[in-house]
Design a protein around this motif. Structure first.
Motif, short mmCIF file in Angstrom:
data_model
loop_
_atom_site.label_atom_id
_atom_site.label_comp_id
_atom_site.label_asym_id
_atom_site.label_seq_id
_atom_site.Cartn_x
_atom_site.Cartn_y
_atom_site.Cartn_z
N ILE A 185 0.58 7.99 3.91
CA ILE A 185 1.84 7.25 3.91
C ILE A 185 2.41 7.17 5.32
O ILE A 185 2.85 6.10 5.75
CB ILE A 185 2.85 7.90 2.93
CG1 ILE A 185 2.38 7.71 1.48
CG2 ILE A 185 4.25 7.30 3.12
CD1 ILE A 185 3.17 8.50 0.46
N ALA A 186 2.38 8.27 6.04
CA ALA A 186 2.89 8.28 7.42
C ALA A 186 2.09 7.32 8.30
O ALA A 186 2.67 6.59 9.11
CB ALA A 186 2.85 9.69 7.98
N LEU A 208 0.83 -1.21 0.00
CA LEU A 208 0.00 0.00 0.00
C LEU A 208 0.87 1.26 0.00
O LEU A 208 0.54 2.24 -0.67
CB LEU A 208 -0.93 0.01 1.22
CG LEU A 208 -2.11 -0.94 1.19
CD1 LEU A 208 -2.82 -0.95 2.54
CD2 LEU A 208 -3.07 -0.56 0.08
N ILE A 209 1.95 1.23 0.76
CA ILE A 209 2.86 2.38 0.82
C ILE A 209 3.46 2.64 -0.55
O ILE A 209 3.47 3.78 -1.04
CB ILE A 209 3.95 2.17 1.88
CG1 ILE A 209 3.33 2.19 3.29
CG2 ILE A 209 5.06 3.22 1.76
CD1 ILE A 209 4.25 1.68 4.39
N VAL A 210 3.96 1.59 -1.18
CA VAL A 210 4.57 1.72 -2.50
C VAL A 210 3.55 2.25 -3.51
O VAL A 210 3.84 3.15 -4.30
CB VAL A 210 5.17 0.38 -2.97
CG1 VAL A 210 5.58 0.44 -4.43
CG2 VAL A 210 6.36 0.01 -2.10
N SER A 211 2.35 1.70 -3.45
CA SER A 211 1.28 2.13 -4.36
C SER A 211 0.96 3.61 -4.16
O SER A 211 0.81 4.36 -5.14
CB SER A 211 0.03 1.28 -4.12
OG SER A 211 -1.02 1.73 -4.91
N GLU A 212 0.84 4.03 -2.92
CA GLU A 212 0.53 5.44 -2.63
C GLU A 212 1.65 6.35 -3.10
O GLU A 212 1.41 7.43 -3.64
CB GLU A 212 0.27 5.62 -1.13
CG GLU A 212 -0.17 7.01 -0.74
CD GLU A 212 -1.53 7.40 -1.29
OE1 GLU A 212 -1.71 8.59 -1.61
OE2 GLU A 212 -2.42 6.54 -1.41
N MET A 213 2.89 5.93 -2.93
CA MET A 213 4.03 6.75 -3.32
C MET A 213 4.13 6.91 -4.84
O MET A 213 4.69 7.88 -5.32
CB MET A 213 5.32 6.17 -2.75
CG MET A 213 5.39 6.30 -1.24
SD MET A 213 6.80 5.47 -0.50
CE MET A 213 8.13 6.55 -1.00
N PRO A 216 0.88 11.85 -4.10
CA PRO A 216 0.73 10.95 -2.95
C PRO A 216 0.25 11.69 -1.71
O PRO A 216 0.60 12.84 -1.48
CB PRO A 216 2.11 10.37 -2.75
CG PRO A 216 3.04 11.21 -3.52
CD PRO A 216 2.26 11.96 -4.55
N ASP A 217 -0.57 11.01 -0.93
CA ASP A 217 -1.09 11.55 0.32
C ASP A 217 -0.06 11.26 1.42
O ASP A 217 0.04 10.13 1.91
CB ASP A 217 -2.44 10.89 0.63
CG ASP A 217 -3.09 11.45 1.88
OD1 ASP A 217 -2.41 12.11 2.68
OD2 ASP A 217 -4.30 11.21 2.06
#
Length: 51
Positions: free
Chosen positions: A34-35, A19-24, A29-30
């Motif tokens: 991510i945080a 999910l982190i990679v996808s968001e980045m 990106p939000d």
């Protein structure tokens, strides 16, 4: 900790990583999301290593 529980934690950890990679990769990106995902991932990592 039994193997099934450990496997479930590791799967959740990998899912958060995805999910982190996808968001980045998104155009905008939000950073707050991510945080939040990184904090969840760290909590899981701590739980995995404690066992």
């Amino acid at each position: 900790m039994d193997n099934a529980h450990l496997a479930a934690l590791e799967a959740k950890h990998a899912g958060l990583d995805a999910l982190i990679v996808s968001e980045m990769r998104r155009p905008l990106p939000d950073e707050a999301r991510i945080a939040q995902l990184k904090k969840q991932k760290l909590r899981l990592k701590d739980e995995i290593t404690r066992q």
